[in-house]
Design a protein around this motif. Structure first.
Motif, short mmCIF file in Angstrom:
data_model
loop_
_atom_site.label_atom_id
_atom_site.label_comp_id
_atom_site.label_asym_id
_atom_site.label_seq_id
_atom_site.Cartn_x
_atom_site.Cartn_y
_atom_site.Cartn_z
N PRO A 662 0.95 -1.17 -0.05
CA PRO A 662 0.13 -0.18 0.03
C PRO A 662 1.03 1.30 0.12
CG PRO A 662 -0.84 -1.54 1.59
CD PRO A 662 0.50 -2.00 0.89
N ASP A 663 2.16 1.22 0.57
CA ASP A 663 3.12 2.22 0.39
C ASP A 663 3.39 2.71 -0.75
OD1 ASP A 663 2.43 2.30 3.28
OD2 ASP A 663 4.45 1.42 3.73
N TYR A 664 3.24 1.94 -2.02
CA TYR A 664 4.01 2.02 -2.87
C TYR A 664 2.99 2.92 -4.11
CZ TYR A 664 7.94 -0.91 -1.78
OH TYR A 664 8.80 -1.59 -1.18
N LEU A 665 1.60 2.88 -3.85
CA LEU A 665 0.68 3.57 -4.58
C LEU A 665 -0.20 4.34 -3.89
CD1 LEU A 665 -0.70 3.50 -7.34
CD2 LEU A 665 -2.19 1.70 -6.76
N THR A 666 -0.23 5.78 -4.44
CA THR A 666 -1.06 6.55 -3.70
C THR A 666 -2.43 6.96 -4.96
OG1 THR A 666 0.80 7.59 -2.59
CG2 THR A 666 -1.16 9.02 -2.74
#
Ligand SMILES: Nc1ncnc2c1ncn2[C@@H]1O[C@H](COP(=O)(O)OP(=O)(O)OP(=O)(O)O)[C@@H](O)[C@H]1O
Length: 935
Positions: A662-666
């Motif tokens: 989840p931290d890799y896609l905003t």
């Protein structure tokens, strides 16, 4: 006289020479690169910095010991922390204290360091290479053991420092260059290309290190020093790429890596007296292979090494020629400095290869023969005997049935059938039919149930966590579960979720099962038109099968699951009976404790099963079946609700599905809103989820490319994390999937007299439905087009009749001298229902007054001949549809006040909802010219 450098003139030679010496030669001398020597190994460096950092690496392996000694000493010498024990300088931090000791004393003035401290740095000249004394696994502990007492700290590494190498390094993730072997290395990654361009193209370096990547960040401890024989440059798709032709020189251990260079120490082979014997044995094994080799050059080299009895080099070269040795095995081999171990590894691999080629059947046997050999019953018997007795299927099923506790009455019947089966000849056709039947009986969960208790707190938590919005649905489900808990039975009321697709009917049912701790089984009924799909075929038919309900129970192996009867509105009655009628028995609490499947032909107790049904359009469900169901209407979601669902559920679910952290896609709110508004037209969230999946795929490709450590596809694009997806990206990712619905509403603007936006509800949710009316000279004839149903046709006549009788009162031109044509676009789609009445009345009034109707307003409501506005269904769906189409006002029947109050606050705030009681109010609310005199 002129100066040779700056052409200044002087009167005497002495003056010129003096000037040249002072002004130029000193400068020139200073510009010359200075050579610095390492204090310990006398290796030369061109820069002071290079020398210093090189010296620091001397200490890297024994640093702990040095610091321990210094720390102890520091405490003895001074009570103050961070005071240098040698020169008494006080440092602000421990780090600067350490740097000070290294640079000031160990590098610049080692003699003072040795003389003023108890630490004695002793260079043992006689130790040729301390690495001989430790194997590769040796760690700092082993090293510490080899060090002397604190006051004579010996640093054996120092004797080996002359061997330290500073080499350019390239990394590979496939293919290991062993000493003596030659290999072609493709160079494609940005870092490797940089190294090649910097050090190899200008031929400043002929030897480099080849490091082996284990993962993106991890590198294998051993590497190879290689000589670069040739650099080939070629272009592919206008990208420059290189191939290095390299020959392995020696094993090295990489001590330190900077961006494109490394400091490494050679790893020499360890040999002992055992090698001789192992080597001789190895020679015997490999000699036949060497003789048979096709590569003359390699054969000559191998033979020479064998004659010289250089077993280390021989085994390296031999392994480099072996196929089927994996990357990891090769690395293990490379890291081994023990020649014996390498000889053993290689012998093992040769043996493995020989045995694997033996196990493959000879090429003379055809694939057909092989297949036949496998099917040979004789061979099957041999196998069964050797595995200790194989039970026949009849014995197996009998044993299983005997162990099962079948209900009374059923046991006797089943065992009777078993006896009948045993007496049958296996070639008889009925034998198989009966065997299959008994196997089904044995597989059914007659008395197997899961221990479940309804925990309402748990149920509420699960429903809240898994579903956003739909508060009244969740409340209703909890109430139902509470009743089941009090009655200690799930039999009675059958819940049926009805609503447009993708609004979570199936997933709520799944959440119910989860909250009750029961197994969940979905039976899809869409398109079934044969009763036997529900109830099974009689066993007498060829290829007969049990019905879907019994199959579902067989699959879930418990008799109290939650079974979802999905899409009950898509059951059709055909020539082979009505599947709805078969469901009646199943869903009737009075009858379903002895459900009869035609195939099973035994009563099965379904009273523990919790049935939940779903339907998109309840009008398609048979009245008798509908009567059995407790209907829970579920309506579509508004923009805010969809945004929340996407943020809290869909995004996380899709990221997980696509393996993205989840931290890799905003995916920001703006992007989600763009998807909802421009790329979806639905009441639920299924399209939205699909588009979020597209965005995840886009991110997955980027991430996968960046993580690609396969050297064959060695592409490492620049990637900044997190990948931020904005509305602009959405347009690029979902190109071509844009909905053109906004254009439909907008293309009709400005509305001519006689046109307005009506609202309808379909199985896919609410829709804006344009209503068009036009007049032409005539005698009051009304024509309708657009595939209108009977009720809708009647609404047109009611509207026309009301207008005719009220035109005078409202001071409108009566339409009796005109022919009227009413058309509802999208003529291919059938439309019906009374809710277009208000829209039709408004359209006809607009024609009569020749005043356009408001283009920001949609309208719904039934009308009566006396001018009253009557309530209609699907209020939420209709208002949401108008909101989706960016209309700002909705005219609704005042009689629907209750449903309107239930609308979300967001919707109520955003939309102007005008409630009307009669047609006069409808016309007043709809006409563009609000000052129409009579209203
Ligand atoms: N309120 C909600 N909160 C979280 N997720 C939801 C919500 N509503 C729907 N979804 C998600 O939307 C997806 C589609 O839902 P589901 O398959 O249950 O729709 P359905 O109403 O059964 O559709 P159909 O009538 O076509 O069978 C699921 O992944 C579901 O989890």
């Amino acid at each position: 006289m002129e100066c040779r450098h700056c052409c200044r003139t002087f009167t005497t030679v002495k003056e010129v020479r003096e000037h040249e010496r002072v002004s130029h030669e000193e400068k020139v001398r200073r510009k010359q690169p200075q050579r610095w020597k390492c204090t310990y190994c006398h290796l030369e460096f061109l820069s002071r910095h290079g020398r210093d950092s090189h010296v620091v690496t001397h200490f890297s392996n024994v640093m702990d010991e040095v610091w321990k000694s210094l720390d102890d000493m520091q405490h003895e010498v001074s009570a103050m922390l961070n005071e240098c024990p040698i020169c008494s300088c006080v440092m602000g931090s421990r780090k600067s204290f350490r740097m000070h000791v290294i640079h000031r004393h160990l590098i610049i003035d080692p003699e003072t360091f040795i003389s003023k401290t108890n630490v004695k740095v002793e260079v043992k000249e006689e130790v040729e290479d301390p690495l001989y004394e430790r194997n590769l696994e040796a760690d700092a502990t082993t090293l510490r053991r080899s060090l002397g007492p604190r006051d004579s700290l010996s640093l054996p590494f120092f004797t080996n420092c002359s061997m330290t190498l500073e080499l350019p390094i390239v990394f590979v993730a496939n293919g290991v260059v062993l000493p003596g072997a030659s290999l072609k290395l493709p160079i494609r990654s940005k870092n490797n290309m940089g190294t090649v361009e910097k050090y190899l193209l200008d031929k400043s370096s002929k030897t480099i290190a080849v490091g082996y990547r284990l993962s993106q960040e991890k590198m294998f401890e051993a590497a190879t020093q290689v000589a670069v024989q040739q650099v080939t440059c070629w272009t592919f798709n206008s990208h420059v790429q290189y191939t290095l032709h390299v020959v392995g020189l020696q094993r090295i251990s990489v001590d330190r890596i900077s961006t494109s260079t490394c400091v490494a120490t050679p790893l020499r082979d360890v040999t002992d007296e055992k090698t001789a014997t192992l080597g001789e044995e190895f020679l015997k094994i490999v000699k036949p292979f060497i003789e048979k080799s096709d590569n003359v050059e390699i054969t000559v080299q191998l033979k020479r090494l064998a004659e010289e009895k250089n077993f280390g080099a021989l085994v390296d070269l031999f392994v480099s020629q072996l196929k089927n040795v994996s990357y990891v095995q090769q690395l293990e081999f490379l890291a081994s400095r023990d020649v014996n171990a390498r000889l053993q590894l290689c012998s093992q691999w040769i043996e493995d290869q020989i045995s694997s080629t033996r196990s493959v059947p000879s090429s003379g046997t055809s694939s057909l023969q092989k297949a036949l050999a496998l099917k040979d019953p004789q061979s099957w018997k041999k196998v069964s005997r050797s595995t200790g007795g194989h039970k026949s299927p009849v014995q197996a099923v009998e044993e299983k049935l005997k162990q099962m506790a079948l209900p009374e009455g059923i046991q006797d019947k089943v065992m009777g059938e078993v006896e009948r089966l045993k007496s049958m000849n296996a070639t008889q056709s009925e034998h198989n039919v009966l065997l299959n039947w008994l196997e089904l009986v044995a597989a059914l969960p007659w008395n197997v149930s899961e221990n479940t208790e309804i925990d309402l707190i748990k149920a509420r938590t699960i429903l809240e966590a898994s579903h956003d919005a739909m508060d009244d649905v969740k409340q209703r489900v909890l109430e139902h579960l509470a009743v089941c808990k009090l009655n200690d039975s799930v039999n009675g009321v059958i819940l049926c979720f009805s609503g447009p697709p993708g609004i979570g009917k199936t997933s709520v049912a799944r959440a119910i099962a989860q909250s009750m701790g029961r197994k969940f089984q979905r039976v899809s009924l869409g398109g079934i038109r044969d009763e036997s799909d529900i109830r099974g075929h009689r066993r007498t038919y060829v290829a007969s099968m049990p019905g879907r309900i019994i199959e579902a129970l067989k699959t879930c192996r418990v008799n109290n699951p939650v079974i979802l009867l999905d899409e009950i509105d898509k059951l059709y009655a055909g020539n082979s009976g009505s599947p709805s009628a078969a469901l009646l028995e199943l869903l009737d609490p009075e009858q379903n404790n002895a459900f009869h499947d035609h195939y099973l032909n035994l009563p099965f107790d379904m009273s523990n099963v919790m049935f939940i049904a779903t339907a998109n359009d309840l009008s398609n469900v048979e009245p008798a079946l509908r009567d059995r169901l407790e209907i829970i209407e579920m309506s579509g979601y508004g923009l805010k609700e969809k945004l929340n669902i996407a943020r809290r559920h869909l995004r996380a679910r899709q990221l997980l599905k696509h393996g993205i952290c989840p931290d890799y896609l905003t995916l920001d709110d703006g992007a989600i809103e763009t998807i909802i508004e421009e790329y979806t037209m639905e009441a639920g969230v299924r399209q939205l989820e699909r588009h979020i999946a597209s965005v995840c795929r886009y991110a997955a490709l980027k991430l996968a490319e960046a993580c690609n450590d396969d050297v064959q596809a060695d592409v490492v694009p620049d990637l900044q994390l997190p990948i931020i997806v904005t509305p602009l990206h959405i347009h690029r990712i979902l190109r071509g999937k844009q909905m053109n619905r906004i254009k439909v509403v907008e293309s009709m603007r400005p509305l001519p007299p006689g046109v307005c936006f009506g609202l309808s509800v379909t199985a896919d949710g609410g829709r804006v439905m344009p209503i068009e009316a036009s007049k032409s000279d005539g005698n009051g004839k009304v024509t309708t087009t657009g595939k209108l149903g009977k009720v809708l046709e009647e609404s047109v006549h009611v509207a026309a009749a009301w207008l005719a009788s009220n035109a005078k009162r409202l001071e409108m031109t009566p339409l009796k001298n005109y022919d009227i044509h009413v058309h509802l676009p999208e003529g291919g789609i059938g439309k019906d229902g009374p809710s277009a009445g208000c829209g039709l009345a408004a359209a006809l009034a607009s024609l009569a007054t020749e005043t356009p109707l408001r283009s920001d307003t949609a309208i719904t409501g039934e009308i009566s001949l006396s001018g009253h506005v009557l309530p209609v269904g699907g209020i939420k769906e209709k208002v949401l549809a108008a909101q989706r189409e960016r209309l700002q006002r909705v005219v609704l029947p005042a009689a629907n006040r209750q449903q309107i109050e239930k609308l979300d606050d967001d919707v109520k705030r955003e939309m102007e909802l005008v409630l009307v009681e009669n047609i006069d109010q409808v016309i007043a609310a709809m006409l563009e010219n609000r000052l129409f005199s009579k209203l």
